[in-house]
Design a protein around this motif. Sequence first.
Motif, PDB file in Angstrom:
ATOM      1  N   MET A 199       0.995  -1.200  -0.072  1.00  0.00           N
ATOM      2  CA  MET A 199      -0.120   0.012   0.245  1.00  0.00           C
ATOM      3  C   MET A 199       0.970   1.185  -0.019  1.00  0.00           C
ATOM      4  O   MET A 199       1.939   1.484   0.710  1.00  0.00           O
ATOM      5  N   ILE A 200       0.294   2.163  -0.655  1.00  0.00           N
ATOM      6  CA  ILE A 200       0.963   3.555  -0.674  1.00  0.00           C
ATOM      7  C   ILE A 200       0.321   4.588  -0.460  1.00  0.00           C
ATOM      8  O   ILE A 200      -0.719   4.833  -0.755  1.00  0.00           O
ATOM      9  N   VAL A 201       0.636   5.362   0.642  1.00  0.00           N
ATOM     10  CA  VAL A 201       0.036   6.604   1.082  1.00  0.00           C
ATOM     11  C   VAL A 201       0.644   7.688   0.631  1.00  0.00           C
ATOM     12  O   VAL A 201       1.705   8.036   0.899  1.00  0.00           O
ATOM     13  N   THR A 202      -0.357   8.413   0.167  1.00  0.00           N
ATOM     14  CA  THR A 202       0.132   9.762  -0.596  1.00  0.00           C
ATOM     15  C   THR A 202      -0.160  10.992   0.142  1.00  0.00           C
ATOM     16  O   THR A 202      -1.370  11.034   0.391  1.00  0.00           O
ATOM     17  N   VAL A 203       0.811  11.745   0.625  1.00  0.00           N
ATOM     18  CA  VAL A 203       0.449  12.956   1.153  1.00  0.00           C
ATOM     19  C   VAL A 203       0.355  14.179   0.069  1.00  0.00           C
ATOM     20  O   VAL A 203       1.191  14.459  -0.609  1.00  0.00           O
ATOM     21  N   GLU A 204      -0.727  14.558   0.372  1.00  0.00           N
ATOM     22  CA  GLU A 204      -1.162  15.789  -0.541  1.00  0.00           C
ATOM     23  C   GLU A 204      -1.377  17.130   0.125  1.00  0.00           C
ATOM     24  O   GLU A 204      -1.073  17.382   1.302  1.00  0.00           O
ATOM     25  N   PRO A 205      -1.574  18.246  -0.583  1.00  0.00           N
ATOM     26  CA  PRO A 205      -1.613  19.618   0.163  1.00  0.00           C
ATOM     27  C   PRO A 205      -2.634  19.764   1.219  1.00  0.00           C
ATOM     28  O   PRO A 205      -2.482  20.560   2.079  1.00  0.00           O
ATOM     29  N   ASP A 206      -3.695  19.018   0.837  1.00  0.00           N
ATOM     30  CA  ASP A 206      -4.786  18.774   1.999  1.00  0.00           C
ATOM     31  C   ASP A 206      -4.667  17.764   2.983  1.00  0.00           C
ATOM     32  O   ASP A 206      -5.515  17.462   3.763  1.00  0.00           O
ATOM     33  N   GLY A 207      -3.387  17.188   3.037  1.00  0.00           N
ATOM     34  CA  GLY A 207      -3.157  16.213   4.185  1.00  0.00           C
ATOM     35  C   GLY A 207      -3.332  14.782   3.986  1.00  0.00           C
ATOM     36  O   GLY A 207      -3.098  14.421   2.576  1.00  0.00           O
ATOM     37  N   VAL A 208      -3.602  13.883   4.915  1.00  0.00           N
ATOM     38  CA  VAL A 208      -3.641  12.566   4.762  1.00  0.00           C
ATOM     39  C   VAL A 208      -5.021  12.053   5.350  1.00  0.00           C
ATOM     40  O   VAL A 208      -5.649  12.642   6.205  1.00  0.00           O
ATOM     41  N   SER A 209      -5.360  10.860   5.157  1.00  0.00           N
ATOM     42  CA  SER A 209      -6.935  10.377   5.807  1.00  0.00           C
ATOM     43  C   SER A 209      -6.413   9.658   7.155  1.00  0.00           C
ATOM     44  O   SER A 209      -5.100   9.058   7.425  1.00  0.00           O
ATOM     45  N   ALA A 210      -7.503   9.440   8.038  1.00  0.00           N
ATOM     46  CA  ALA A 210      -7.019   8.766   9.081  1.00  0.00           C
ATOM     47  C   ALA A 210      -6.690   7.302   8.693  1.00  0.00           C
ATOM     48  O   ALA A 210      -5.819   6.514   9.420  1.00  0.00           O
ATOM     49  N   ALA A 211      -7.177   6.518   7.871  1.00  0.00           N
ATOM     50  CA  ALA A 211      -6.883   5.362   7.227  1.00  0.00           C
ATOM     51  C   ALA A 211      -5.234   5.368   6.906  1.00  0.00           C
ATOM     52  O   ALA A 211      -4.771   4.221   7.187  1.00  0.00           O
ATOM     53  N   VAL A 236      -3.059   7.127   8.089  1.00  0.00           N
ATOM     54  CA  VAL A 236      -2.332   7.236   9.320  1.00  0.00           C
ATOM     55  C   VAL A 236      -2.050   5.780   9.943  1.00  0.00           C
ATOM     56  O   VAL A 236      -1.056   5.555  10.238  1.00  0.00           O
ATOM     57  N   LEU A 237      -3.294   5.121  10.011  1.00  0.00           N
ATOM     58  CA  LEU A 237      -3.238   3.962  10.592  1.00  0.00           C
ATOM     59  C   LEU A 237      -2.311   2.857   9.684  1.00  0.00           C
ATOM     60  O   LEU A 237      -1.546   2.055  10.326  1.00  0.00           O
ATOM     61  N   ALA A 238      -2.647   3.014   8.412  1.00  0.00           N
ATOM     62  CA  ALA A 238      -1.599   2.137   7.462  1.00  0.00           C
ATOM     63  C   ALA A 238      -0.366   2.312   7.659  1.00  0.00           C
ATOM     64  O   ALA A 238       0.591   1.220   7.668  1.00  0.00           O
ATOM     65  N   VAL A 239       0.221   3.561   7.924  1.00  0.00           N
ATOM     66  CA  VAL A 239       1.556   3.572   7.870  1.00  0.00           C
ATOM     67  C   VAL A 239       2.128   3.351   9.608  1.00  0.00           C
ATOM     68  O   VAL A 239       3.212   2.677   9.635  1.00  0.00           O
ATOM     69  N   ALA A 240       1.366   3.895  10.198  1.00  0.00           N
ATOM     70  CA  ALA A 240       1.812   3.368  11.885  1.00  0.00           C
ATOM     71  C   ALA A 240       1.727   2.195  12.155  1.00  0.00           C
ATOM     72  O   ALA A 240       2.666   1.752  12.881  1.00  0.00           O
ATOM     73  N   ARG A 241       0.738   1.527  11.727  1.00  0.00           N
ATOM     74  CA  ARG A 241       0.630   0.065  12.168  1.00  0.00           C
ATOM     75  C   ARG A 241       0.990  -1.038  11.250  1.00  0.00           C
ATOM     76  O   ARG A 241       0.916  -2.453  11.406  1.00  0.00           O
ATOM     77  N   GLY A 242       1.310  -0.638   9.866  1.00  0.00           N
ATOM     78  CA  GLY A 242       1.609  -1.569   8.793  1.00  0.00           C
ATOM     79  C   GLY A 242       2.818  -0.909   8.256  1.00  0.00           C
ATOM     80  O   GLY A 242       3.792  -0.559   8.885  1.00  0.00           O
ATOM     81  N   THR A 243       2.858  -1.593   6.948  1.00  0.00           N
ATOM     82  CA  THR A 243       4.133  -1.497   6.140  1.00  0.00           C
ATOM     83  C   THR A 243       3.940  -0.488   4.987  1.00  0.00           C
ATOM     84  O   THR A 243       4.634  -0.669   4.236  1.00  0.00           O
ATOM     85  N   ALA A 244       2.805   0.295   5.022  1.00  0.00           N
ATOM     86  CA  ALA A 244       2.573   1.236   3.991  1.00  0.00           C
ATOM     87  C   ALA A 244       3.541   2.226   3.638  1.00  0.00           C
ATOM     88  O   ALA A 244       4.350   2.604   4.488  1.00  0.00           O
TER      89      ALA A 244
END
Length: 511
Positions: free
Chosen positions: A1-13, A15-23
């Motif tokens: 999974m890839i989490v993209t940080v945009e100029p309007d931020g990130v989603s709660a999901a 944050v959880l994917a990065v904090a608790r997973g390997t995104a």
Amino acid sequence: MIVTVEPDGVSAAGVLAVARGTAQVVVSPAAVEAMAASRSIVDDIERDGRPVYGVSTGFGALANTFIAPERRAELQHALIRSHAAGIGAPMPREVVRAMMLLRVRSLALGRSGVRPLVADALVNLLNHDITPWVPEHGSLGASGDLAPLAHCALVLLGEGWVLGKDGTRITGADALHAAGLAPIELSSKEGLALINGTDGMLGMLLMACDDLGHLLTMADVTAALSIEAMLGTDRPFHPSIHEIRPHPGQGISAANIHRLLQGSEIMDSHRDDLVHAVQDAYSMRCAPQVAGAARDTLEFARTVAARELISVADNPVVLPDGRVESTGNFHGAPLGFAADFLAIAAAEVGSISERRVDRLLDVTRSRELPAFLTPDPGVNSGLMIAQYTAAGIVADNRRLAAPASVDSIPTSGMQEDHVSMGWAAAKKLRTVLDNLTSLLAVELLAACRGLQLRTPLTPSPAGRAALAAVTAFAGTPGPDVFLAPVLEAARATISGRVLLETIEADLGPLA
């Protein structure tokens, strides 16, 4: 999974994917542009020589001290070193990872005046699974989480400590070298931008909201199992009862419990019994009122967290029109209040759960179940001491439910004369939720013992699913066994998703 940080931020999901997973994390081109535009304003200020807090002045009580241009980079490095002053055990990996991603989010909003390479450096730590060693004590929640964020930033400079995979502490320099990364040099404003904000408390609040959402559903499950085992009635959970008191969470919990109790031979066995109690005890009958109030509190906390996810909490902020303004947006009161409210709510859900456990074990109130849920009371103590453990945890949660956010302590020569204690509120909330998991585990075990002792009557489908799960590690009622491993397995069943998924496969989704 890839989490993209945009100029309007990130989603709660995200944050959880990065904090608790390997995104993995990437910063979008639009966010890079926003940061570059913000940085150009700071560069203009530098050229003009204007006195601006955090760019050409000192910090906190030293805000009126002018810093010469040739020393401003030194100022930023000194700021990080001096503020990395935490002490105590390291915070868990998931907390630190959430905090770093949220700091990237903050920089990507384009109001902090940093070069994109600063955000990229934090992204590199996340993507190489480098977790800074962040001590548990140090943040007052204003100006945000200064000390914890400074411990993260220090690693970017090739200094500080990193949490090793085996729990040991290694140097930031060694961790960067092993990953093929190089330290960065900070420019004006960048050190301050790395540490001013609510990222630690927000990260903990987001994870707590996710955890509590699951635990409240499991609290409905364990309540239904206990009510069934104690020959309770399902009439107080009928939708018509809750339509006349339309608190949303109460209606959800009542509907859950009502559905969970259907299809039960145990419930049917006494439905028309005139000897059956007209009213069940409060701990049974009022389960949806308590858990439902907690659900409504959780919804409030989620709203606060969602607002903070799109907020600029830096200080000073760089505005698109060229102004650099000091703010109080870093103050963690909204998050501290939300965390304290959740701790109170979760503590009460655990408290009413323990009351049901005590009722299940008491031969005078359990409706003909044997004392302490053992077939041979006297020689065997059954679950007697498991209830002691639950009672001790309830007492612990009562202490932890005392709000941290009312306990401001002035600092920085009275410049920072009111602080939020949001970090402390969020940190103790994590303990309350861990304790709630244990309390529900004790209730799960006790309720299933009660259902086993109602044989040959067959429980509800939810009861059968719970019995299958619990019997696998707890066996059937009999001689006393070493109980601690059984309780640990019950904890894993509560915190995990397998039992809930099994129940929902038969009943449909529970709210």
